[in-house]
Structure formats: structure tokens, C-alpha cells
Design a protein around this motif. Structure first.
Motif, PDB file in Angstrom:
ATOM      1  N   UNK A 126       6.276   0.365   0.598  1.00  0.00           N
ATOM      2  CA  UNK A 126       4.904   0.602   1.056  1.00  0.00           C
ATOM      3  C   UNK A 126       4.548   2.087   1.001  1.00  0.00           C
ATOM      4  N   UNK A 127       5.486   2.939   1.422  1.00  0.00           N
ATOM      5  CA  UNK A 127       5.210   4.374   1.466  1.00  0.00           C
ATOM      6  C   UNK A 127       4.977   4.955   0.073  1.00  0.00           C
ATOM      7  N   UNK A 128       5.641   4.381  -0.942  1.00  0.00           N
ATOM      8  CA  UNK A 128       5.547   4.913  -2.305  1.00  0.00           C
ATOM      9  C   UNK A 128       4.572   4.132  -3.183  1.00  0.00           C
ATOM     10  N   UNK A 129       3.926   3.125  -2.628  1.00  0.00           N
ATOM     11  CA  UNK A 129       2.995   2.309  -3.412  1.00  0.00           C
ATOM     12  C   UNK A 129       1.742   3.114  -3.763  1.00  0.00           C
ATOM     13  N   UNK A 130       1.101   2.821  -4.886  1.00  0.00           N
ATOM     14  CA  UNK A 130      -0.137   3.520  -5.243  1.00  0.00           C
ATOM     15  C   UNK A 130      -1.245   3.247  -4.222  1.00  0.00           C
ATOM     16  N   UNK A 131      -2.141   4.207  -4.112  1.00  0.00           N
ATOM     17  CA  UNK A 131      -3.329   4.046  -3.266  1.00  0.00           C
ATOM     18  C   UNK A 131      -4.506   3.680  -4.172  1.00  0.00           C
ATOM     19  N   UNK A 132      -5.233   2.616  -3.801  1.00  0.00           N
ATOM     20  CA  UNK A 132      -6.395   2.190  -4.570  1.00  0.00           C
ATOM     21  C   UNK A 132      -7.654   2.396  -3.726  1.00  0.00           C
ATOM     22  N   UNK A 174     -11.044   2.007 -13.402  1.00  0.00           N
ATOM     23  CA  UNK A 174      -9.816   1.673 -12.674  1.00  0.00           C
ATOM     24  C   UNK A 174      -9.292   2.988 -12.108  1.00  0.00           C
ATOM     25  N   UNK A 175      -9.206   3.049 -10.778  1.00  0.00           N
ATOM     26  CA  UNK A 175      -8.830   4.303 -10.125  1.00  0.00           C
ATOM     27  C   UNK A 175      -7.696   4.060  -9.130  1.00  0.00           C
ATOM     28  N   UNK A 176      -6.721   4.922  -9.164  1.00  0.00           N
ATOM     29  CA  UNK A 176      -5.650   4.849  -8.176  1.00  0.00           C
ATOM     30  C   UNK A 176      -4.895   6.169  -8.139  1.00  0.00           C
ATOM     31  N   UNK A 198      -0.605  11.735  -7.878  1.00  0.00           N
ATOM     32  CA  UNK A 198      -1.095  11.833  -9.246  1.00  0.00           C
ATOM     33  C   UNK A 198      -2.240  10.842  -9.417  1.00  0.00           C
ATOM     34  N   UNK A 199      -3.412  11.352  -9.742  1.00  0.00           N
ATOM     35  CA  UNK A 199      -4.603  10.511  -9.833  1.00  0.00           C
ATOM     36  C   UNK A 199      -4.758   9.906 -11.215  1.00  0.00           C
TER      37      UNK A 199
END
Length: 460
Positions: free
Chosen positions: A101-107, A115-117, A453-454
Motif C-alpha cells: 500500500x505504501x509503495x502503490x501509485x497514487x491516482x 491517464x495520470x498517476x 515520479x509523475x
């Protein structure tokens, strides 16, 4: 003949172990090997990394009987306390459990046509400079989440506990962790500074003195490496009138004297509401007198030697200065080995103290605590904040809302209620003022070991 690092045991002053200091060529090779290993490791999944970390934990736990005895010889903790096994296991398993969870991408919210994350990339190479007082716990706080995040790690452990680094290396080797990802190297101070300033390290985590932190910060200047610094502390406690006194006494005595007071978040000063002051002081002194000072190898010993005689002498000087200025000692325990230059030091409780005394403002890092009477919350908070440090503060009360309100006024990294001297792996570990900067533990600890990293992908 090459220079060596020697462990001078506090038990009897003997050389317990001696290891050659790495050559500059060996340091360069370690960095190069770590870089190469990390280039592949960063592309593994969190689930794969977790398997290696749990195998490492199993291997380390299997060594615990030997580790406990080694710790007694290296830094003086009594064998009866069983080493650091419980905390290491708790923190490692917690880090593994939260890693996905801590390392999952943010959407962010969806936007038509895009598509952005934000992904979290590993920093690369992490250097951990670990201390001797909790040599496994302080190191594991960064080593485990760093590897889980896809980084490689180089460990430089304190000379006093250099065998700890070897135990880490052995456990990682047994786990099957790809070679080069974790490396333990014995360095001189000069070599450490050069490595920090080389530009080859992406993140440095240092736990130690304020002066040591300043050296690290100067060495890293211009490299743009990120820093995590956990430095000094002078952690206070406030015992309110409605506190459960027997619970507060038991836990604060332990918080002040466990590990001979050599705890980053140990209790070093206590402020007690005047309405319960006398009862608290009597109970605190009585319980302190039950400590048994002696060899950490003896089963009956509850307070072993400090790691070094010079550190014990600093505590002796603080006590002597406080007594000259009017402080009253309540324990005054006689221990045959308690003499200048000796690491064996009896616990002491001081009353009639004030903030003109070093023992109430400067870090002691030993088995001494001062207790002051206060008239209420405002005076207690003012005194708690009258320090250049801010790691933890504890409030002892039956009123949770009041504790939370007071905690918001205290300059500290962690506020405890009815407990002290503990790290919760689900909560961030950080400090303010001269205690340092940066964080470990919790999901925020993973953020310090990764780079956001976006991704902004437009559909045509």
C-alpha cells in the motif's frame, strides 16, 4: 599493517572483537557492486522483495541466543532482557505488511482524455550509519523499508557494535538476497565522511549525536543526497494529578533506566503535579532502589554497565554539578565498580532540581533522572519545551482529550499518553529542533526512501 576497529567491552575492558577497516578500494567496490545489484532489484515486485525480507527475519531470529550474549559483551545490556528480538520482528513484519500500500501509485481524480498517476521510484543506494545503543532496532528501521522499496543498502555500524553488521550480513546471505544488495563495511570516520560526500549515495540515515549529525550534514553538502538524522534527546514526562500513580511510577522508572538510560527516547526529566508529587517521588525512588547493578552476563543483573566509561563520566559530572547547585539525590546506591572512568554506574534520582542544571537541559544518556514539582499544565508545558531537543514527550493522565490538547502544545515528534520509550511501527518516528530531521517507520518512512515520479499520459 592495516588499521583495525576494536570493540572494547564494557564488561571487563577487554578487546572483545577486532576487524580490519576496509580499504578505499573495497569501499569503491562495495558501491559499484551495490549499484549493479540495485539496477535489477528495482524491477522486482514488492511481493518478491517481501519474501527475502521475511526469510532474513527468520534467519536473524534463529541467531538470537548468540546475539543476546554478544550484545552484553559489546554494549552491556543484561542477557536477562533477551536482546532486541521482539522489536525487530514487530517492525520488520509491520513494514512488510504495509509495503504494498505504501509503495502503490497514487491516482488523482479521473480527467477525460488523460491517464495520470504518481509512482514511487527507489532512490538507489542508501547508506545506514547505525549507533550502538539499540544496534539492531535502529538499523532495521531503515534497512528493511529501503530494501522493500527497491533500494540497495550499505551499512556502516558503530565500532562498539560492529558484530551486529556481520549478523545482518549473515542473515541476508541465508535469506538468498541477491548478492550486493546489502553490504556491511567497517569504515573509519574519515572514510565515512568521504563516502557521504562522494555523490555516490542517494540517501543517508544517521543515528547519533548532534555533533555527529552536523558532520554528516556538512559532508553531504552539495551532493543533493537526502538525509535522515536522529540525534539528541532530553525526553520529558508530565504526571498529572489524575494519573494512575502505580502505573506511572512503574513505567517511568523503566523508561528512565532501561538499557542503563542509553535510549534515544528514554525519560530524562519528569514534571509532577504538586498534588501528587510526594507520593510519586517516594514510589519512584523506592522502585529505583530495587535495581541490581552488575555484569550483564549475570542472570540477577537488571542494570548493566554503560557502553563506555567516558559516557558514564558525563553522567557523573551532571550529577555532581546538580548536587553543587542544590539538588538532592534520593538513591545514592553504592556500587563497588562505580568510580570515575568505569562504565558501571548506579541509577540516581534527583529532586530539588531546576533548569539551571545541566541534568535538566543537556542530554544525559545514562541512568539519572531529575524530578520537578509543577503547579499545573502551563508550567509543565513551558518546562517540557525548554529544551533544544524534541523526540518524544509523555503525559500521564486519565483524560485522553486533555492529553491530546496538551500534546498539541508540546514541541516534540511523538506524544505518548500513559506509556513511554516505545516505537510504534505504524506511526512515524521523527523529531524536532536539534533532535534532527527526516522520518522512519510507518508509510511516511517509505516516502523518504523513494522518489515520486509523475505520469501524465494524454490520449489522442
Amino acid at each position: 599493517m592495516s588499521d583495525t576497529a576494536k570493540i572494547i567491552s564494557p564488561v571487563d575492558g577487554s578487546i572483545y572483537a577486532e576487524r580490519p577497516i576496509a580499504t578505499d578500494a573495497a569501499v569503491e567496490a562495495a558501491v559499484s557492486t551495490a549499484r549493479a545489484a540495485q539496477a535489477e532489484w528495482r524491477h522486482t515486485t514488492v511481493a518478491e522483495r517481501s519474501k527475502y525480507i521475511l526469510a532474513f527475519l527468520d534467519a536473524l531470529m534463529a541467531m538470537n541466543d548468540d546475539i543476546v550474549t554478544e550484545l552484553a559483551w559489546q554494549m552491556g545490556r543484561p542477557t536477562r532482557f533477551g536482546g532486541e528480538k521482539g522489536g525487530v520482528e514487530e517492525r520488520t513484519r509491520a513494514a512488510v505488511a504495509m509495503a504494498e500500500e505504501a509503495l502503490a501509485p497514487y491516482y488523482p481524480p479521473e480527467k477525460p482524455g488523460f491517464r495520470r498517476y504518481v509512482a514511487r521510484d527507489p532512490l538507489g543506494l542508501v547508506l545506514v550509519i547505525a549507533p550502538w545503543n539499540y544496534p539492531y532496532l535502529t538499523a532495521v528501521n531503515t534497512i528493511v523499508p529501503a530494501l522493500l522499496s527497491g533500494n540497495a543498502v550499505i551499512l556502516k555500524h558503530a565500532t562498539q557494535t560492529l558484530l551486529v553488521g556481520e549478523r545482518f550480513a549473515e542473515a541476508f546471505a541465508r535469506s538468498g538476497l541477491p548478492k550486493g544488495l546489502f553490504q556491511n563495511i567497517v569504515l573509519s570516520h574519515a572514510q565515512t565522511e568521504r563516502l557521504v560526500g562522494s555523490g555516490q549515495i542517494d540517501h543517508i540515515n544517521f543515528t547519533g549525536s548532534v555533533s555527529g549529525g552536523r558532520v554528516i550534514e556538512r559532508a553531504a553538502a552539495g551532493t543533493f543526497a537526502s538525509l535522515g538524522l536522529e540525534l539528541g534527546g532530553k525526553d520529558p514526562a508530565y504526571v498529572m494529578a489524575d494519573a494512575k500513580l502505580d502505573h506511572a511510577i512503574e513505567n517511568l522508572v523503566d523508561g528512565a533506566f532501561y538499557n542503563s538510560g542509553q535510549c534515544c527516547c528514554g525519560i530524562e526529566r519528569i514534571y509532577v503535579d504538586e498534588r501528587v508529587y510526594d507520593d510519586f517521588v517516594d514510589g519512584f525512588a523506592d522502585l529505583t532502589k530495587k535495581y541490581v547493578v552488575g555484569s550483564p552476563l549475570d542472570a540477577e543483573t537488571t542494570l548493566g554497565p554503560m557502553a563506555r566509561g567516558a559516557v558514564a563520566d558525563t553522567v557523573r559530572e551532571q550529577v555532581a554539578e546538580a548536587k553543587r547547585k542544590g539538588a538532592t539525590p534520593l538513591v545514592d546506591m553504592k556500587v563497588a565498580a562505580d568510580r570515575p572512568g568505569s562504565p558501571y554506574l548506579a541509577p540516581e534520582v534527583l529532586v530539588d532540581v531546576n533548569h539551571q542544571m545541566a541534568v535538566m537541559r543537556e542530554e544525559s544518556f545514562g541512568p539519572v533522572v531529575g524530578i520537578m514539582k509543577v503547579r499545573g499544565d502551563d508550567e509543565a508545558v513551558s518546562l517540557m519545551n525548554d529544551s533544544p531537543y524534541g523526540l518524544t514527550a509523555s503525559i500521564w493522565t486519565a483524560d485522553t482529550d486533555r492529553a491530546a490538547a496538551l500534546g498539541s502544545r508540546i514541541e516534540t515528534g511523538t506524544v505518548f499518553m500513559n506509556r513511554c520509550d516505545y516505537l510504534d511501527p505504524q506511526l512515524v518516528w521523527t523529531g524536532v529542533k536539534d533532535t534532527g530531521r527526516g522520518v522512519t517507520l510507518s508509510k511516511f518512512g517509505f516516502e523518504t526512501l523513494t522518489q515520486p515520479k509523475s505520469f501524465h499520459l494524454r490520449e489522442i
